[in-house]
Write an enzyme that holds these catalytic residues in place. Structure first.
Site, PDB file in Angstrom:
ATOM      1  N   VAL A  71       7.409  -2.173   7.187  1.00 24.01           N
ATOM      2  CA  VAL A  71       7.400  -0.714   7.042  1.00 24.01           C
ATOM      3  C   VAL A  71       8.154  -0.238   5.798  1.00 24.01           C
ATOM      4  O   VAL A  71       9.512  -0.521   5.230  1.00 24.01           O
ATOM      5  CB  VAL A  71       8.320  -0.153   8.429  1.00 24.01           C
ATOM      6  N   LYS A  72       7.361   0.703   5.088  1.00 19.49           N
ATOM      7  CA  LYS A  72       7.838   1.112   3.811  1.00 19.49           C
ATOM      8  C   LYS A  72       8.345   2.790   4.127  1.00 19.49           C
ATOM      9  O   LYS A  72       7.558   3.582   5.088  1.00 19.49           O
ATOM     10  CB  LYS A  72       6.720   1.386   2.967  1.00 19.49           C
ATOM     11  N   VAL A  73       9.509   3.164   3.714  1.00 23.89           N
ATOM     12  CA  VAL A  73      10.238   4.254   4.065  1.00 23.89           C
ATOM     13  C   VAL A  73      10.700   4.764   2.545  1.00 23.89           C
ATOM     14  O   VAL A  73      10.929   3.932   1.663  1.00 23.89           O
ATOM     15  CB  VAL A  73      11.376   4.354   4.935  1.00 23.89           C
ATOM     16  N   THR A  76       0.703  -1.192  -0.100  1.00 31.88           N
ATOM     17  CA  THR A  76       0.003   0.055  -0.046  1.00 31.88           C
ATOM     18  C   THR A  76       0.862   1.169  -0.011  1.00 31.88           C
ATOM     19  O   THR A  76       2.053   1.229   0.288  1.00 31.88           O
ATOM     20  CB  THR A  76      -0.953  -0.030   1.339  1.00 31.88           C
ATOM     21  N   GLY A 108       3.210  -1.136   4.668  1.00 33.59           N
ATOM     22  CA  GLY A 108       2.358   0.047   5.172  1.00 33.59           C
ATOM     23  C   GLY A 108       3.501   1.437   5.296  1.00 33.59           C
ATOM     24  O   GLY A 108       4.675   1.048   5.638  1.00 33.59           O
TER      25      GLY A 108
END
Ligand code: E4P
Length: 217
Positions: free
Chosen positions: A82-84, A27, A56
């Site tokens: 965890v998307k960064v 997402t 996310g």
């Protein structure tokens, strides 16, 4: 190659996951902003539907904020990634979170040089955006080829997650290049099923069968 759904839509994810061919979900803030309800609850629900990683994304751009949001996202479910973004703070946060055994997907990657940084920071996934490069007359898939080659040269464990896929040929090319994952909007996954000869062939099989049954009756 693994196939992820690039969507925050629960119904679309339920429909595709039921086929048994989906390995995960990605997402981003744009996708989640389109969905009603609380985004944390939506991500939790997606984790329950899909037996695989669910990305996310943080919206903070400073290092401390990314770490705080990263911890918050990781707490939603064990499946959460965890998307960064690929910024200096994003790479710093990736290194820190990965060191805490939180899995990180480095996103908004547009060059092999950036992908090298993600691998060095211990990213679990790197997301090169192929469609957005094609949109500006650059070669999106060419970048993926370079990343796969560089990661193979040095044995980096970071998985290449081809993102911003617009059509089935992006998926076919990614698979030929040995990318680990493609994440695609539901419409692009639906398009993988289509071939006119399959439809024509099935129609003929069924008609012939029906005719033969009518003669026997
Ligand atoms: C990937 O994780 C992103 O959510 C996505 O693939 C972006 O795709 P777009 O360029 O179609 O918005």
């Amino acid at each position: 190659m693994k196939l992820f759904i690039d969507s925050g839509n629960i119904k679309d994810i339920e429909t595709l996951a039921a086929l048994g061919i989906i390995d995960g979900v990605t997402t981003n803030p744009t996708l989640l902003s389109k969905e009603p309800g609380d985004y944390r609850q939506n991500l939790k629900r997606i984790c329950e539907i899909v037996n695989g990683p669910v990305s996310g994304e943080v919206v903070a751009t400073d290092y401390a904020g990314m770490i705080r949001e990263g911890h918050d996202i990781a707490k939603i479910d064990d499946r959460m990634i965890v998307k960064v973004p690929l910024t200096r703070n994003g790479i710093h946060a990736c290194k820190t979170l990965s060191g805490e055994t939180i899995r990180v997907n480095v996103t908004l990657v547009f060059s092999a040089a950036q992908a090298l940084l993600a691998a060095k920071a211990g990213a679990t996934y790197v997301s090169p955006f192929v469609g957005r490069l094609d949109d500006i007359a650059s070669n999106g898939m060419g970048g993926v080829k370079e990343i796969v080659e560089i990661y193979d040269n040095y044995g980096y464990k970071t998985e290449v997650l081809v993102a911003s896929c617009r059509h089935p040929m992006h998926i076919v090319e990614a698979a030929r290049m040995g990318a680990d994952i493609c994440t695609c909007p539901p419409a692009v996954i639906d398009a993988l099923f289509n071939h006119p000869l399959t439809s024509i062939g099935l129609e003929k099989f069924l008609k012939d069968w029906e005719k033969s049954q009518a003669v026997k009756a």
